[in-house]
Design a protein around this motif. Structure first.
Motif, PDB file in Angstrom:
ATOM      1  N   ALA D  54     -29.019  13.138   4.586  1.00  0.00           N
ATOM      2  CA  ALA D  54     -28.286  11.784   4.422  1.00  0.00           C
ATOM      3  C   ALA D  54     -29.034  10.669   5.229  1.00  0.00           C
ATOM      4  O   ALA D  54     -29.623  10.983   6.358  1.00  0.00           O
ATOM      5  N   ASN D  56     -28.381   7.164   6.793  1.00  0.00           N
ATOM      6  CA  ASN D  56     -27.582   6.319   7.146  1.00  0.00           C
ATOM      7  C   ASN D  56     -25.992   6.738   6.642  1.00  0.00           C
ATOM      8  O   ASN D  56     -25.166   5.875   5.759  1.00  0.00           O
ATOM      9  N   GLN D  57     -25.752   7.966   6.730  1.00  0.00           N
ATOM     10  CA  GLN D  57     -24.453   8.577   6.324  1.00  0.00           C
ATOM     11  C   GLN D  57     -24.193   8.667   4.820  1.00  0.00           C
ATOM     12  O   GLN D  57     -23.153   9.128   4.497  1.00  0.00           O
ATOM     13  N   GLU D  58     -25.290   8.393   4.021  1.00  0.00           N
ATOM     14  CA  GLU D  58     -25.067   8.653   2.522  1.00  0.00           C
ATOM     15  C   GLU D  58     -26.060   9.690   2.238  1.00  0.00           C
ATOM     16  O   GLU D  58     -27.299   9.795   2.435  1.00  0.00           O
ATOM     17  N   GLU D  71     -30.797   6.094  10.389  1.00  0.00           N
ATOM     18  CA  GLU D  71     -30.445   7.613  10.885  1.00  0.00           C
ATOM     19  C   GLU D  71     -30.443   8.292   9.790  1.00  0.00           C
ATOM     20  O   GLU D  71     -29.580   8.310   8.749  1.00  0.00           O
TER      21      GLU D  71
END
Lengths: 138, 81, 138, 81
Positions: D54, D56-58, D71
């Motif tokens: 992932a 950035n949380q995707e 991230e």
């Protein structure tokens, strides 16, 4: 378990009183029906729910038996209220307890289908200036 | 035998239950004739075939025989849930 | 509403806190998942649930948006716990609030499907003498 | 960039997160090479294609470009619910 009662019920208490009996339960699906403020574009004030109680118990027991043949269930709960209910009051609770999600989901929906079709309850809905007996459509 | 009425059928018969003791009512069809004679207002609902009968808390669609101690219920389409 | 928390939750309180906001709600379907005493024929002692919290919020919000496109929903609630949980503890609650039953039933099941597929939670199951990371199967 | 590890990947890297500052890591494929060099134990799991990335949380499956403040998370199949 089947309960036909005038009183309100607490979903957490009703479900946990059954859940705590079986540590093999992994999934509980529950459906709660409420009195809506609007039906067929008319403002609902309250409803009166009439029941043929002995027959309701008998029919709901048959529905639960049918569900147990089709799905692997650990327990089932149906609570249906009768009497005068106002907007936002709870009407019905159906909860299916099983190890896995699919059994509890499908059986809960199945029980609601048959409850609406065969359980002898009648809603008399009170609007601003009139009242009307409802008919379930499936 | 005991006859029970519910919802708007009860409003129409103005009676929620009654006891009928007649040797002429041997089956459900006999009872229907009896009810239509006593409550002519039921006729149009019978014609529309929307009413439901239960004998001893079980739905009945065929013409079953009736016994003296049977409980028969007559009611409109249900709307629970 | 999405809550990711260590604490237990009360199903009645959680559902009624949303229900009371909308008198048009007629149907609430909820699914509650619990820690079972047995998985793959092995006795479970407890589980440890790990979460990637920021991503979990983001993914669950996306799932709720998808559900709102497919069904007519008034509100939705997802609560997912993390940390150490013992047998019979609640893990997850998904509740869908709508006017009619079909929308709430189907969307609740849909949200659970996607939650199991995409939400970044991992169960570490502790048995009598070992532990094992689980993988969801759909 | 920040790299986060979860579940048994975290046990394998013995690290739940770390910061990497390298001009050679311009995209996800560069990062994968870096991680395999630092953690050779990851190789068989990369080969099985069971790991998920992932950014950035995707979720990301293609080789995307990475920025310094991204991230990135690496984790095994999920098991929530």
């Amino acid at each position: 378990m089947i309960k036909i009662q005038k009183e309100d019920f607490n979903v957490e208490k009703e479900i946990s009183s059954i859940k705590k009996l079986y540590s093999s339960i992994g999934a509980v699906t529950s459906f709660t029906g409420y009195v809506r403020d609007n039906n067929n574009n008319t403002n609902v004030q309250s409803i009166n729910l009439e029941v043929y109680e002995e027959m309701a118990y008998q029919q709901l027991e048959k529905i639960i038996k049918k569900a147990n043949i089709k799905w692997s269930l650990i327990d089932t709960l149906i609570i249906h209220r009768y009497g005068n209910l106002k907007v936002s009051d709870k009407i019905v609770l159906v909860a299916s307890f099983s190890s896995h999600r699919k059994d509890s989901f499908e059986s809960c929906n199945f029980i609601m289908d048959y409850l609406k079709k065969d359980a002898p309850f009648w809603k008399n809905e009170f609007y601003d200036k009139k009242n009307e007996w409802l008919i379930n459509t499936i | 035998m005991k006859i029970k009425y519910f919802a708007w059928i009860r409003e129409l018969t103005k009676n929620d239950e009654e006891y009928i003791d007649s040797n002429e009512i041997q089956n459900l069809n006999n009872l229907k004739v009896f009810l239509l004679t006593k409550y002519p207002n039921l006729q149009k609902h019978f014609d529309q075939e929307i009413l439901r009968f239960a004998v001893n808390q079980e739905y009945v669609v065929e013409n079953v025989n009736l016994k003296k101690d049977d409980e028969i219920a007559l009611f409109p389409p249900v709307s629970g849930g």
